[in-house]
Design a protein around this motif. Structure first.
Motif, short mmCIF file in Angstrom:
data_model
loop_
_atom_site.label_atom_id
_atom_site.label_comp_id
_atom_site.label_asym_id
_atom_site.label_seq_id
_atom_site.Cartn_x
_atom_site.Cartn_y
_atom_site.Cartn_z
N LEU A 270 0.83 -1.21 0.00
CA LEU A 270 0.00 0.00 0.00
C LEU A 270 0.86 1.26 0.00
O LEU A 270 0.61 2.20 -0.75
CB LEU A 270 -0.92 0.02 1.22
CG LEU A 270 -2.20 -0.80 1.14
CD1 LEU A 270 -2.94 -0.73 2.47
CD2 LEU A 270 -3.09 -0.32 0.02
N SER A 271 1.87 1.30 0.86
CA SER A 271 2.70 2.50 0.96
C SER A 271 3.52 2.72 -0.30
O SER A 271 3.79 3.87 -0.67
CB SER A 271 3.60 2.43 2.19
OG SER A 271 4.48 1.34 2.08
N ASP A 272 3.92 1.65 -0.99
CA ASP A 272 4.67 1.79 -2.24
C ASP A 272 3.81 2.39 -3.35
O ASP A 272 4.33 2.99 -4.29
CB ASP A 272 5.22 0.44 -2.70
CG ASP A 272 6.32 -0.08 -1.81
OD1 ASP A 272 6.86 0.73 -1.01
OD2 ASP A 272 6.64 -1.29 -1.90
N ASN A 273 2.50 2.22 -3.23
CA ASN A 273 1.58 2.72 -4.27
C ASN A 273 0.85 3.99 -3.86
O ASN A 273 -0.18 4.32 -4.44
CB ASN A 273 0.57 1.63 -4.63
CG ASN A 273 1.22 0.48 -5.39
OD1 ASN A 273 1.87 0.70 -6.40
ND2 ASN A 273 1.07 -0.73 -4.88
N GLY A 274 1.34 4.69 -2.84
CA GLY A 274 0.78 5.99 -2.49
C GLY A 274 -0.25 5.99 -1.39
O GLY A 274 -0.85 7.01 -1.11
N GLY A 275 -0.46 4.88 -0.73
CA GLY A 275 -1.40 4.82 0.39
C GLY A 275 -0.68 4.56 1.69
O GLY A 275 0.55 4.53 1.73
N ASN A 276 -1.45 4.38 2.75
CA ASN A 276 -0.82 4.00 4.01
C ASN A 276 -1.76 3.11 4.82
O ASN A 276 -2.97 3.19 4.70
CB ASN A 276 -0.37 5.21 4.82
CG ASN A 276 -1.53 6.06 5.29
OD1 ASN A 276 -2.58 6.07 4.69
ND2 ASN A 276 -1.32 6.79 6.35
N LEU A 277 -1.15 2.28 5.62
CA LEU A 277 -1.87 1.38 6.51
C LEU A 277 -2.08 2.13 7.82
O LEU A 277 -1.13 2.40 8.54
CB LEU A 277 -1.06 0.09 6.73
CG LEU A 277 -1.74 -1.04 7.45
CD1 LEU A 277 -2.94 -1.53 6.66
CD2 LEU A 277 -0.76 -2.18 7.65
N VAL A 278 -3.33 2.48 8.10
CA VAL A 278 -3.64 3.28 9.28
C VAL A 278 -3.49 2.44 10.54
O VAL A 278 -2.87 2.86 11.52
CB VAL A 278 -5.07 3.85 9.17
CG1 VAL A 278 -5.46 4.59 10.44
CG2 VAL A 278 -5.19 4.75 7.97
N ASP A 279 -4.06 1.25 10.53
CA ASP A 279 -4.05 0.40 11.71
C ASP A 279 -4.24 -1.04 11.26
O ASP A 279 -4.79 -1.31 10.19
CB ASP A 279 -5.19 0.81 12.65
CG ASP A 279 -5.13 0.13 14.00
OD1 ASP A 279 -4.04 -0.34 14.38
OD2 ASP A 279 -6.17 0.06 14.68
N LEU B 117 -7.31 -5.01 8.62
CA LEU B 117 -6.47 -3.88 8.22
C LEU B 117 -7.35 -2.67 7.95
O LEU B 117 -8.41 -2.79 7.33
CB LEU B 117 -5.68 -4.21 6.95
CG LEU B 117 -4.92 -5.53 6.94
CD1 LEU B 117 -4.67 -5.99 5.53
CD2 LEU B 117 -3.61 -5.35 7.65
N ARG B 118 -6.88 -1.51 8.37
CA ARG B 118 -7.54 -0.24 8.03
C ARG B 118 -6.55 0.56 7.19
O ARG B 118 -5.40 0.73 7.59
CB ARG B 118 -7.88 0.55 9.30
CG ARG B 118 -8.94 -0.09 10.12
CD ARG B 118 -9.26 0.78 11.32
NE ARG B 118 -10.31 0.17 12.12
CZ ARG B 118 -10.21 -0.11 13.41
NH1 ARG B 118 -9.11 0.20 14.06
NH2 ARG B 118 -11.20 -0.67 14.05
N SER B 119 -7.02 1.05 6.04
CA SER B 119 -6.10 1.75 5.15
C SER B 119 -6.70 3.05 4.66
O SER B 119 -7.92 3.24 4.64
CB SER B 119 -5.73 0.86 3.96
OG SER B 119 -6.86 0.62 3.16
N ASP B 120 -5.82 3.94 4.28
CA ASP B 120 -6.16 5.21 3.67
C ASP B 120 -5.34 5.26 2.39
O ASP B 120 -4.15 5.59 2.42
CB ASP B 120 -5.78 6.36 4.62
CG ASP B 120 -6.14 7.71 4.07
OD1 ASP B 120 -6.87 7.78 3.06
OD2 ASP B 120 -5.69 8.71 4.65
N ALA B 121 -5.97 4.89 1.27
CA ALA B 121 -5.22 4.70 0.04
C ALA B 121 -6.09 4.99 -1.18
O ALA B 121 -7.30 4.85 -1.12
CB ALA B 121 -4.70 3.27 -0.03
#
Length: 119
Positions: free
Chosen positions: A30-39, A63-67
């Motif tokens: 997720l972080s490599d593609n511009g998002g982030n793992l919130v929790d 998983l909770r994400s903001d992506a």
């Protein structure tokens, strides 16, 4: 960015550290593609209602994400290709709850009430 919740079921013969390593791996995707793992929460090994790929139990993770949508699609694609992941469910939500999920909250018998009172 949109908010998502994911539930992942991994094979039962993995160790706890390997299952948690999967969470970290897909968070990195997720972080490599511009998002982030919130929790994230590791729910442990649970018995499933029916067999999936001859497995009766599985490691559950939340998983909770903001992506952005392309990052989530790439993560889901990689999860489906991964041999250790059996099932994935992704839901788009309006906001993330601050409290731990229902699976992680301690069950209190007092909240259930007395069954004799209901009759």
């Amino acid at each position: 960015m949109p908010l998502y919740e994911h539930v992942m079921i991994a094979r039962q013969d993995l160790s706890n550290t390997q299952a948690e390593g999967l969470i970290e791996h897909f968070g990195a995707v997720l972080s490599d593609n511009g998002g982030n793992l919130v929790d994230h929460e590791y729910w442990g090994v649970k018995t499933m209602a029916y067999k999936i790929n001859k497995n009766r139990k599985g490691h559950y993770a939340f998983l909770r994400s903001d992506a952005p949508a392309p990052a989530v699609q790439e993560m889901e694609r990689l999860m489906r290709l991964h041999d250790d992941v059996m099932r994935v469910l992704t839901i788009k939500v309006d906001e993330h709850a601050e409290l731990p999920s229902v699976q992680m909250q301690k069950r209190d018998d007092r909240d259930r009430g007395d069954r004799r009172e209901r009759r």
